[in-house]
Design a protein around this motif. Sequence first.
Motif, PDB file in Angstrom:
ATOM      1  N   MET A  94       0.372   9.698  -4.736  1.00  0.00           N
ATOM      2  CA  MET A  94       1.060   7.704  -4.024  1.00  0.00           C
ATOM      3  C   MET A  94      -0.587   7.471  -3.885  1.00  0.00           C
ATOM      4  SD  MET A  94       3.430   8.671  -0.857  1.00  0.00           S
ATOM      5  CE  MET A  94       1.831   9.007   0.064  1.00  0.00           C
ATOM      6  N   LYS A  95      -0.889   6.457  -4.617  1.00  0.00           N
ATOM      7  CA  LYS A  95      -1.913   5.046  -4.335  1.00  0.00           C
ATOM      8  C   LYS A  95      -1.971   4.609  -3.498  1.00  0.00           C
ATOM      9  CE  LYS A  95      -5.039   2.713  -8.113  1.00  0.00           C
ATOM     10  NZ  LYS A  95      -4.989   2.453  -8.792  1.00  0.00           N
ATOM     11  N   SER A  96      -2.692   4.151  -2.863  1.00  0.00           N
ATOM     12  CA  SER A  96      -2.951   3.357  -1.696  1.00  0.00           C
ATOM     13  C   SER A  96      -2.870   1.954  -2.164  1.00  0.00           C
ATOM     14  CB  SER A  96      -4.479   3.824  -1.130  1.00  0.00           C
ATOM     15  OG  SER A  96      -4.540   3.551   0.561  1.00  0.00           O
ATOM     16  N   ASN A  97      -1.660   0.841  -1.499  1.00  0.00           N
ATOM     17  CA  ASN A  97      -1.311  -0.017  -1.731  1.00  0.00           C
ATOM     18  C   ASN A  97      -1.056  -1.286  -1.003  1.00  0.00           C
ATOM     19  OD1 ASN A  97       1.124   0.806  -1.194  1.00  0.00           O
ATOM     20  ND2 ASN A  97       2.213   0.521  -3.151  1.00  0.00           N
ATOM     21  N   VAL A  98      -1.767  -0.860   0.457  1.00  0.00           N
ATOM     22  CA  VAL A  98      -1.311  -1.731   1.474  1.00  0.00           C
ATOM     23  C   VAL A  98      -2.967  -1.295   2.029  1.00  0.00           C
ATOM     24  CG1 VAL A  98      -0.553  -1.638   4.200  1.00  0.00           C
ATOM     25  CG2 VAL A  98       0.975  -0.859   2.339  1.00  0.00           C
ATOM     26  N   GLY A  99      -3.423  -2.559   2.312  1.00  0.00           N
ATOM     27  CA  GLY A  99      -4.918  -2.851   3.244  1.00  0.00           C
ATOM     28  C   GLY A  99      -4.831  -3.797   3.173  1.00  0.00           C
ATOM     29  N   GLY A 100      -6.038  -4.480   4.482  1.00  0.00           N
ATOM     30  CA  GLY A 100      -6.558  -5.006   5.696  1.00  0.00           C
ATOM     31  C   GLY A 100      -5.319  -5.550   6.696  1.00  0.00           C
ATOM     32  N   ILE A 101      -5.514  -7.088   6.365  1.00  0.00           N
ATOM     33  CA  ILE A 101      -4.499  -7.896   7.142  1.00  0.00           C
ATOM     34  C   ILE A 101      -3.227  -7.210   7.340  1.00  0.00           C
ATOM     35  CG2 ILE A 101      -3.882 -10.166   8.662  1.00  0.00           C
ATOM     36  CD1 ILE A 101      -5.970 -11.029   7.612  1.00  0.00           C
ATOM     37  N   ASP A 102      -2.789  -6.573   5.933  1.00  0.00           N
ATOM     38  CA  ASP A 102      -1.139  -6.446   5.770  1.00  0.00           C
ATOM     39  C   ASP A 102      -1.093  -5.127   6.829  1.00  0.00           C
ATOM     40  OD1 ASP A 102       1.240  -5.992   4.891  1.00  0.00           O
ATOM     41  OD2 ASP A 102       0.866  -5.318   3.389  1.00  0.00           O
ATOM     42  N   LYS A 103      -2.063  -4.355   6.612  1.00  0.00           N
ATOM     43  CA  LYS A 103      -2.148  -2.475   7.093  1.00  0.00           C
ATOM     44  C   LYS A 103      -2.330  -2.658   8.793  1.00  0.00           C
ATOM     45  CE  LYS A 103      -4.684   1.215   7.939  1.00  0.00           C
ATOM     46  NZ  LYS A 103      -4.411   2.428   7.294  1.00  0.00           N
ATOM     47  N   ASN A 149      -1.075   3.764   4.091  1.00  0.00           N
ATOM     48  CA  ASN A 149      -1.472   2.568   3.304  1.00  0.00           C
ATOM     49  C   ASN A 149      -0.503   2.973   1.734  1.00  0.00           C
ATOM     50  OD1 ASN A 149      -3.813   2.375   5.340  1.00  0.00           O
ATOM     51  ND2 ASN A 149      -4.649   4.444   4.271  1.00  0.00           N
ATOM     52  N   PHE A 150       0.533   3.652   1.933  1.00  0.00           N
ATOM     53  CA  PHE A 150       1.589   2.954   0.718  1.00  0.00           C
ATOM     54  C   PHE A 150       2.931   2.037   1.316  1.00  0.00           C
ATOM     55  CE2 PHE A 150       4.639   4.899  -2.091  1.00  0.00           C
ATOM     56  CZ  PHE A 150       3.417   4.273  -3.402  1.00  0.00           C
ATOM     57  N   CYS A 151       3.573   1.306   0.258  1.00  0.00           N
ATOM     58  CA  CYS A 151       4.497   1.358   0.281  1.00  0.00           C
ATOM     59  C   CYS A 151       5.194   1.014  -0.546  1.00  0.00           C
ATOM     60  CB  CYS A 151       4.137  -0.264   0.971  1.00  0.00           C
ATOM     61  SG  CYS A 151       5.947  -1.083   1.401  1.00  0.00           S
ATOM     62  N   PRO A 152       6.056   1.956  -0.922  1.00  0.00           N
ATOM     63  CA  PRO A 152       7.382   1.692  -2.276  1.00  0.00           C
ATOM     64  C   PRO A 152       7.648   0.339  -2.519  1.00  0.00           C
ATOM     65  CG  PRO A 152       8.377   3.131  -0.121  1.00  0.00           C
ATOM     66  CD  PRO A 152       6.921   2.524   0.470  1.00  0.00           C
ATOM     67  N   ALA A 153       8.109   0.167  -1.826  1.00  0.00           N
ATOM     68  CA  ALA A 153       8.845  -2.043  -2.373  1.00  0.00           C
ATOM     69  C   ALA A 153       7.308  -2.302  -2.906  1.00  0.00           C
ATOM     70  CB  ALA A 153       8.909  -2.360  -0.960  1.00  0.00           C
ATOM     71  N   TRP A 154       6.536  -2.318  -2.268  1.00  0.00           N
ATOM     72  CA  TRP A 154       5.057  -3.450  -3.100  1.00  0.00           C
ATOM     73  C   TRP A 154       5.064  -2.395  -4.400  1.00  0.00           C
ATOM     74  CZ3 TRP A 154       6.052  -6.642  -0.150  1.00  0.00           C
ATOM     75  CH2 TRP A 154       5.394  -7.737   0.544  1.00  0.00           C
ATOM     76  N   LYS A 155       5.506  -0.667  -4.013  1.00  0.00           N
ATOM     77  CA  LYS A 155       4.758  -0.107  -5.736  1.00  0.00           C
ATOM     78  C   LYS A 155       6.342  -1.047  -6.739  1.00  0.00           C
ATOM     79  CE  LYS A 155       3.975   2.606  -8.242  1.00  0.00           C
ATOM     80  NZ  LYS A 155       2.562   3.096  -9.103  1.00  0.00           N
ATOM     81  N   LEU A 156       7.328  -0.575  -5.700  1.00  0.00           N
ATOM     82  CA  LEU A 156       8.313  -1.889  -7.205  1.00  0.00           C
ATOM     83  C   LEU A 156       8.349  -2.571  -7.654  1.00  0.00           C
ATOM     84  CD1 LEU A 156      11.458  -0.350  -5.418  1.00  0.00           C
ATOM     85  CD2 LEU A 156      10.464   0.897  -7.836  1.00  0.00           C
ATOM     86  N   LEU A 157       7.375  -3.856  -6.706  1.00  0.00           N
ATOM     87  CA  LEU A 157       7.232  -5.383  -7.046  1.00  0.00           C
ATOM     88  C   LEU A 157       6.305  -5.491  -7.759  1.00  0.00           C
ATOM     89  CD1 LEU A 157       8.889  -7.049  -3.861  1.00  0.00           C
ATOM     90  CD2 LEU A 157       9.676  -6.749  -5.978  1.00  0.00           C
ATOM     91  N   ASP A 158       5.048  -3.669  -7.522  1.00  0.00           N
ATOM     92  CA  ASP A 158       3.264  -4.140  -8.431  1.00  0.00           C
ATOM     93  C   ASP A 158       2.778  -5.174  -7.478  1.00  0.00           C
ATOM     94  OD1 ASP A 158       2.133  -3.998 -10.014  1.00  0.00           O
ATOM     95  OD2 ASP A 158       2.149  -5.140 -11.820  1.00  0.00           O
ATOM     96  N   VAL A 159       2.769  -5.381  -6.207  1.00  0.00           N
ATOM     97  CA  VAL A 159       2.130  -6.179  -4.917  1.00  0.00           C
ATOM     98  C   VAL A 159       1.425  -5.040  -4.965  1.00  0.00           C
ATOM     99  CG1 VAL A 159       2.012  -7.659  -3.007  1.00  0.00           C
ATOM    100  CG2 VAL A 159       3.881  -7.654  -4.375  1.00  0.00           C
TER     101      VAL A 159
END
Length: 63
Positions: free
Chosen positions: A1-10, A46-56
């Motif tokens: 799992m590569k981290s894709n959630v950071g900063g204010i989002d977290k 720090n990982f969101c599967p939905a962001w992964k699917l949407l490439d965010v």
Amino acid sequence: MKSNVGGIDKIARIVVGAVLILLALTGTIGVWGWIGILPLATGLFNFCPAWKLLDVNTRKSTR
């Protein structure tokens, strides 16, 4: 799992998740408050599967 959630989002995910769970525990909003487990978990891991699917990716690049 590569981290894709950071900063204010977290921070927002953790706060919203905790508030929803707290409201569910106090009976203020009923069982729907337990949905707060999802944003809380994605913020903590720090990982969101939905962001992964949407490439965010809201995490800053470490390069």
